[in-house]
Write a protein that holds these residues in place. Structure first.
Motif, PDB file in Angstrom:
ATOM      1  N   TYR A 153       0.816  -1.215   0.000  1.00 44.08           N
ATOM      2  CA  TYR A 153       0.000   0.000   0.000  1.00 44.08           C
ATOM      3  C   TYR A 153       0.852   1.269   0.000  1.00 44.08           C
ATOM      4  N   ARG A 154       2.113   1.149   0.421  1.00 42.15           N
ATOM      5  CA  ARG A 154       2.992   2.315   0.461  1.00 42.15           C
ATOM      6  C   ARG A 154       3.588   2.641  -0.908  1.00 42.15           C
ATOM      7  N   LEU A 155       3.446   1.739  -1.858  1.00 48.00           N
ATOM      8  CA  LEU A 155       3.974   1.965  -3.204  1.00 48.00           C
ATOM      9  C   LEU A 155       2.951   2.708  -4.060  1.00 48.00           C
ATOM     10  N   SER A 156       3.441   3.425  -5.069  1.00 43.94           N
ATOM     11  CA  SER A 156       2.554   4.251  -5.891  1.00 43.94           C
ATOM     12  C   SER A 156       1.676   3.421  -6.817  1.00 43.94           C
ATOM     13  N   GLY A 157       2.140   2.221  -7.168  1.00 45.70           N
ATOM     14  CA  GLY A 157       1.357   1.374  -8.060  1.00 45.70           C
ATOM     15  C   GLY A 157       1.731   1.507  -9.521  1.00 45.70           C
ATOM     16  N   GLN A 188       5.068 -10.377  -4.015  1.00 44.24           N
ATOM     17  CA  GLN A 188       4.182  -9.985  -2.917  1.00 44.24           C
ATOM     18  C   GLN A 188       3.968  -8.481  -2.869  1.00 44.24           C
ATOM     19  N   LEU A 189       4.928  -7.732  -3.393  1.00 41.84           N
ATOM     20  CA  LEU A 189       4.801  -6.273  -3.399  1.00 41.84           C
ATOM     21  C   LEU A 189       4.085  -5.769  -4.650  1.00 41.84           C
ATOM     22  N   GLY A 190       3.795  -6.664  -5.585  1.00 40.68           N
ATOM     23  CA  GLY A 190       3.152  -6.254  -6.820  1.00 40.68           C
ATOM     24  C   GLY A 190       4.105  -5.560  -7.780  1.00 40.68           C
ATOM     25  N   LEU A 191       5.408  -5.822  -7.647  1.00 40.69           N
ATOM     26  CA  LEU A 191       6.409  -5.213  -8.512  1.00 40.69           C
ATOM     27  C   LEU A 191       6.837  -6.204  -9.595  1.00 40.69           C
ATOM     28  N   THR A 192       7.351  -5.667 -10.697  1.00 37.65           N
ATOM     29  CA  THR A 192       7.741  -6.490 -11.839  1.00 37.65           C
ATOM     30  C   THR A 192       9.251  -6.599 -11.930  1.00 37.65           C
ATOM     31  N   ASN A 193       9.734  -7.803 -12.150  1.00 37.38           N
ATOM     32  CA  ASN A 193      11.150  -8.042 -12.381  1.00 37.38           C
ATOM     33  C   ASN A 193      11.415  -7.931 -13.888  1.00 37.38           C
ATOM     34  N   ALA A 194      12.340  -7.058 -14.264  1.00 34.83           N
ATOM     35  CA  ALA A 194      12.631  -6.846 -15.680  1.00 34.83           C
ATOM     36  C   ALA A 194      13.434  -7.996 -16.295  1.00 34.83           C
ATOM     37  N   PRO A 266      12.619 -14.657   6.463  1.00 34.90           N
ATOM     38  CA  PRO A 266      13.111 -13.457   7.162  1.00 34.90           C
ATOM     39  C   PRO A 266      13.901 -12.527   6.247  1.00 34.90           C
ATOM     40  N   SER A 267      14.751 -13.089   5.390  1.00 33.06           N
ATOM     41  CA  SER A 267      15.520 -12.249   4.474  1.00 33.06           C
ATOM     42  C   SER A 267      14.627 -11.632   3.403  1.00 33.06           C
ATOM     43  N   ALA A 268      13.648 -12.383   2.917  1.00 32.94           N
ATOM     44  CA  ALA A 268      12.711 -11.830   1.932  1.00 32.94           C
ATOM     45  C   ALA A 268      11.964 -10.638   2.519  1.00 32.94           C
ATOM     46  N   MET A 269      11.589 -10.749   3.787  1.00 29.87           N
ATOM     47  CA  MET A 269      10.862  -9.671   4.447  1.00 29.87           C
ATOM     48  C   MET A 269      11.746  -8.439   4.604  1.00 29.87           C
ATOM     49  N   ARG A 270      12.982  -8.635   5.016  1.00 30.03           N
ATOM     50  CA  ARG A 270      13.885  -7.505   5.221  1.00 30.03           C
ATOM     51  C   ARG A 270      14.221  -6.828   3.894  1.00 30.03           C
ATOM     52  N   PHE A 271      14.396  -7.631   2.842  1.00 29.64           N
ATOM     53  CA  PHE A 271      14.633  -7.061   1.518  1.00 29.64           C
ATOM     54  C   PHE A 271      13.452  -6.189   1.103  1.00 29.64           C
ATOM     55  N   ALA A 272      12.244  -6.678   1.296  1.00 31.55           N
ATOM     56  CA  ALA A 272      11.047  -5.937   0.901  1.00 31.55           C
ATOM     57  C   ALA A 272      10.941  -4.616   1.662  1.00 31.55           C
ATOM     58  N   GLU A 273      11.192  -4.652   2.960  1.00 29.74           N
ATOM     59  CA  GLU A 273      11.120  -3.427   3.767  1.00 29.74           C
ATOM     60  C   GLU A 273      12.145  -2.403   3.290  1.00 29.74           C
ATOM     61  N   GLU A 277      11.279   1.272   1.415  1.00 32.00           N
ATOM     62  CA  GLU A 277      11.801   2.515   2.009  1.00 32.00           C
ATOM     63  C   GLU A 277      12.672   3.281   1.017  1.00 32.00           C
ATOM     64  N   THR A 278      13.496   2.545   0.258  1.00 35.72           N
ATOM     65  CA  THR A 278      14.385   3.193  -0.705  1.00 35.72           C
ATOM     66  C   THR A 278      13.589   3.784  -1.859  1.00 35.72           C
ATOM     67  N   LEU A 279      12.603   3.079  -2.365  1.00 35.23           N
ATOM     68  CA  LEU A 279      11.779   3.601  -3.468  1.00 35.23           C
ATOM     69  C   LEU A 279      10.992   4.821  -3.027  1.00 35.23           C
ATOM     70  N   GLU A 280      10.552   4.822  -1.754  1.00 34.02           N
ATOM     71  CA  GLU A 280       9.807   5.980  -1.254  1.00 34.02           C
ATOM     72  C   GLU A 280      10.692   7.234  -1.215  1.00 34.02           C
ATOM     73  N   ASP A 281      11.987   7.042  -0.992  1.00 35.21           N
ATOM     74  CA  ASP A 281      12.906   8.177  -0.828  1.00 35.21           C
ATOM     75  C   ASP A 281      13.507   8.657  -2.144  1.00 35.21           C
ATOM     76  N   THR A 282      13.150   7.989  -3.265  1.00 34.15           N
ATOM     77  CA  THR A 282      13.761   8.373  -4.548  1.00 34.15           C
ATOM     78  C   THR A 282      12.698   8.823  -5.554  1.00 34.15           C
TER      79      THR A 282
END
Length: 282
Positions: A153-157, A188-194, A266-273, A277-282
């Motif tokens: 929900y924090r992503l723009s979509g 899970q984040l609804g993002l696409t891998n190029a 656990p690593s998948a979760m930390r990567f997603a977080e 956060e990084t996408l929100e700041d850029t």
């Protein structure tokens, strides 16, 4: 050498006496180790633990776990002195030696086949069933799914497809593909891998950096300990990488690493977080 090993064992058990109850499970698999830890089971020993902890800031696997050495050349003498009740992991080449120390079972998340997120869940549940922590695993998966929903929900979509790379050296990168741990988080984040090309058992492909401009999408550079220690400075001074960045018109983000790319949930979760956060700041 034997005196050194005995000294390590002695110091280990002094440490254990202050660490509370722990489970005598040794593992040669990082996904096993970190999944045990989030299920409140402190593994007795883990291979290449120091490298793993360098990536994850010592915040996933219990600090009381013991370094067992390289996966291909573990300290078997130390392991035998630790007297584990069970050895878990995918190390078939050492099975004969390991089974002389304790019952040994091969279990691993990798290579991932099929849907990565489902594979992570199945792996977690299978491991939990083996150690009698079924309900804890179900609760953990439910909590992670809720966290992913909040992150989504924090992503723009309307994010561009992502090209997730990790530098191998200053001329080559690993690109994470569809059967990687990171792919499960992207889904899970609804993002696409190029990247949709064939990958190895870890879900990565090796390519030259001069191939990157031809791949459409936003470049995500994993700032691994290796990158931070040596590769980053060389790239900043190198004309080729700077020229390639200009070709991408600055469409590049650098992602701090606090997870293990061959880990589990656990690593998948930390990567997603970290990614959100990084996408929100850029």
């Amino acid at each position: 050498m034997k005196l050194l090993t005995k000294a390590l064992v002695f110091l280990t058990f002094i440490n254990i006496s202050y660490a509370g109850e722990r489970h005598p499970i040794a593992t040669f698999d990082w996904a096993v180790a970190e999944t045990l830890s989030v299920l409140d089971i402190s593994p007795l020993g883990v291979m290449q633990l120091n490298t793993y902890n360098e990536w994850t800031d010592n915040k996933i696997i219990s600090r009381d776990a013991i370094e067992l050495g390289l996966g291909s050349m573990p300290n078997l003498e130390l392991l035998s002195h630790l007297t584990p009740s069970l050895i878990l992991g995918d190390n078939k080449s050492l099975d004969e030696k390991l089974t002389r120390i304790a019952p040994t079972e091969n279990i691993s998340l990798f290579p991932i086949t099929g849907d990565p997120w489902q594979a992570m869940q199945d792996f977690t549940l299978a491991l939990a069933e083996r150690i009698g922590h079924n309900e804890e695993a179900k609760r953990l998966i439910h909590e992670y799914e809720q966290q992913f929903t909040k992150l989504r929900y924090r992503l723009s979509g309307d994010e561009e497809p992502l090209i997730i790379i990790q530098f191998r050296d200053d001329r080559h990168v690993w690109i994470y593909g569809e059967n990687s741990l990171l792919q499960g988080a992207l889904d899970q984040l609804g993002l696409t891998n190029a990247w949709d090309q064939p990958t190895n058992y870890a879900g990565v492909s090796t390519v030259s950096i001069d191939e990157l401009p031809a791949i459409e999408g936003r470049l995500v550079v994993l700032k691994s300990p290796h990158y931070t220690a040596s590769i980053g400075d060389r790239l900043n001074r190198g004309g080729l990488w700077q020229a390639l960045l200009r070709l991408r018109s600055g469409n590049t983000v650098y992602l701090p690493v606090n997870y293990w790319t061959l880990g589990g949930l656990p690593s998948a979760m930390r990567f997603a977080e970290t990614l959100v956060e990084t996408l929100e700041d850029t």
